[in-house]
Design a protein around this motif. Structure first.
Motif, mmCIF file in Angstrom:
data_model
loop_
_atom_site.group_PDB
_atom_site.id
_atom_site.type_symbol
_atom_site.label_atom_id
_atom_site.label_comp_id
_atom_site.label_asym_id
_atom_site.label_seq_id
_atom_site.Cartn_x
_atom_site.Cartn_y
_atom_site.Cartn_z
ATOM 1 N N ARG A 147 -4.116 8.813 -7.456
ATOM 2 C CA ARG A 147 -3.524 9.560 -6.344
ATOM 3 C C ARG A 147 -4.525 9.692 -5.201
ATOM 4 O O ARG A 147 -4.172 9.569 -4.023
ATOM 5 C CB ARG A 147 -3.042 10.928 -6.810
ATOM 6 C CG ARG A 147 -1.923 10.829 -7.851
ATOM 7 C CD ARG A 147 -1.197 12.139 -8.025
ATOM 8 N NE ARG A 147 -0.084 11.997 -8.958
ATOM 9 C CZ ARG A 147 1.126 11.540 -8.637
ATOM 10 N NH1 ARG A 147 1.359 11.172 -7.396
ATOM 11 N NH2 ARG A 147 2.081 11.445 -9.544
ATOM 12 N N ILE A 148 -5.777 9.937 -5.547
ATOM 13 C CA ILE A 148 -6.809 10.041 -4.515
ATOM 14 C C ILE A 148 -7.006 8.692 -3.826
ATOM 15 O O ILE A 148 -7.077 8.608 -2.594
ATOM 16 C CB ILE A 148 -8.133 10.523 -5.132
ATOM 17 C CG1 ILE A 148 -7.988 11.934 -5.711
ATOM 18 C CG2 ILE A 148 -9.255 10.482 -4.100
ATOM 19 C CD1 ILE A 148 -7.704 13.006 -4.684
ATOM 20 N N LEU A 149 -7.086 7.631 -4.607
ATOM 21 C CA LEU A 149 -7.278 6.300 -4.028
ATOM 22 C C LEU A 149 -6.139 5.947 -3.073
ATOM 23 O O LEU A 149 -6.369 5.359 -2.009
ATOM 24 C CB LEU A 149 -7.379 5.254 -5.135
ATOM 25 C CG LEU A 149 -8.690 5.243 -5.928
ATOM 26 C CD1 LEU A 149 -8.559 4.347 -7.160
ATOM 27 C CD2 LEU A 149 -9.851 4.786 -5.060
ATOM 28 N N ALA A 150 -4.920 6.289 -3.430
ATOM 29 C CA ALA A 150 -3.780 5.964 -2.579
ATOM 30 C C ALA A 150 -3.861 6.661 -1.233
ATOM 31 O O ALA A 150 -3.457 6.107 -0.200
ATOM 32 C CB ALA A 150 -2.481 6.348 -3.291
ATOM 33 N N ARG A 151 -4.433 7.852 -1.206
ATOM 34 C CA ARG A 151 -4.522 8.604 0.039
ATOM 35 C C ARG A 151 -5.736 8.215 0.880
ATOM 36 O O ARG A 151 -5.681 8.231 2.106
ATOM 37 C CB ARG A 151 -4.566 10.112 -0.260
ATOM 38 C CG ARG A 151 -3.212 10.658 -0.674
ATOM 39 C CD ARG A 151 -3.284 12.124 -1.060
ATOM 40 N NE ARG A 151 -1.927 12.632 -1.292
ATOM 41 C CZ ARG A 151 -1.278 13.422 -0.448
ATOM 42 N NH1 ARG A 151 -1.847 13.796 0.672
ATOM 43 N NH2 ARG A 151 -0.053 13.842 -0.728
ATOM 44 N N VAL A 152 -6.826 7.874 0.214
ATOM 45 C CA VAL A 152 -8.090 7.672 0.911
ATOM 46 C C VAL A 152 -8.298 6.226 1.354
ATOM 47 O O VAL A 152 -8.803 5.960 2.456
ATOM 48 C CB VAL A 152 -9.249 8.148 0.006
ATOM 49 C CG1 VAL A 152 -10.594 7.714 0.558
ATOM 50 C CG2 VAL A 152 -9.205 9.667 -0.156
ATOM 51 N N THR A 153 -7.914 5.273 0.513
ATOM 52 C CA THR A 153 -8.219 3.872 0.776
ATOM 53 C C THR A 153 -7.762 3.374 2.149
ATOM 54 O O THR A 153 -8.511 2.658 2.825
ATOM 55 C CB THR A 153 -7.636 2.983 -0.337
ATOM 56 O OG1 THR A 153 -8.191 3.393 -1.590
ATOM 57 C CG2 THR A 153 -7.966 1.522 -0.099
ATOM 58 N N PRO A 154 -6.553 3.717 2.615
ATOM 59 C CA PRO A 154 -6.098 3.163 3.897
ATOM 60 C C PRO A 154 -6.927 3.580 5.115
ATOM 61 O O PRO A 154 -6.855 2.914 6.153
ATOM 62 C CB PRO A 154 -4.655 3.692 4.029
ATOM 63 C CG PRO A 154 -4.234 4.009 2.633
ATOM 64 C CD PRO A 154 -5.473 4.488 1.953
#
Length: 202
Positions: A40-47
């Motif tokens: 969930r964190i990766l989905a929000r931060v990566t972009p």
């Protein structure tokens, strides 16, 4: 502080704590409505960043599965988040490092924009959000120049993130209008509430 109109940023996801209030379970890998928190964190931060680093001290192979460098602390006995931040700054290949806890699934890119704007406006090498007078130290934005200061601080045996950020000094950015950005999962009850929310609003 170097001036750059298009700053390069790496996100450091902190997943290296002991999680004593969660029964010692690795928080980043806890299931939240069918998905590990780290995802969930990766989905929000990566972009919104140019690269990702993951700070972890357990289950390293599981974290490596996500395709990003995984950094274990080099200091013994779980000395706290500053050890992970130091490793992140050492390995950061970009100008800036944005620190994000693995258990804050409502963090938003808008937070990063506010922190970056404060760094440039105040010409400082760090910024940290403040929510209702509470410094949210583990969401700080740091220029890689801050590494020298952090090494000195740790060599003195000091470990408090907030005190180090005050010493830098870091710009303090009022984010009281978005307390949800800083909601973090510290107890099984927090995890259950978060799972319900995600099921209702996936």
């Amino acid at each position: 502080m170097p001036d750059h109109p298009s700053p390069s940023i790496t996100a450091l996801i902190l997943a290296g704590g002991q999680a004593s209030r969660m029964g010692g379970n690795d928080k980043g890998l806890l299931d939240c409505a069918g998905q590990p928190l780290i995802e969930r964190i990766l989905a929000r931060v990566t972009p919104c960043v140019d690269g990702i680093l993951i700070s972890a001290n357990r289950n390293l192979d599981q974290y490596r599965h996500y395709g990003h460098p995984v950094l274990a602390d080099t200091m013994p006995d779980f000395p706290g988040p500053l050890a992970g931040i130091a490793r992140g700054l050492e390995q950061c290949a970009t100008d800036w490092l944005w620190v994000v806890p693995c258990d804050a699934p409502q963090v938003e890119a808008q937070l990063l924009a506010r922190l970056m704007a404060a760094c440039y406006a105040q010409k400082v090498t760090a910024a940290v959000p403040v929510e209702n007078t509470q410094m949210q130290a583990t969401f700080a934005l740091l220029h890689r120049e801050a590494l020298a200061s952090l090494r000195d601080y740790l060599e003195q045996g000091r470990r408090a993130v907030r005190d180090w950020l005050r010493d830098l000094p870091a710009a303090q950015v009022d984010c009281s209008d978005h307390p949800e950005w800083f909601f973090n999962i510290n107890t099984p009850e927090d995890l259950a509430a978060c799972a319900v929310q995600w099921q209702d609003n996936p």
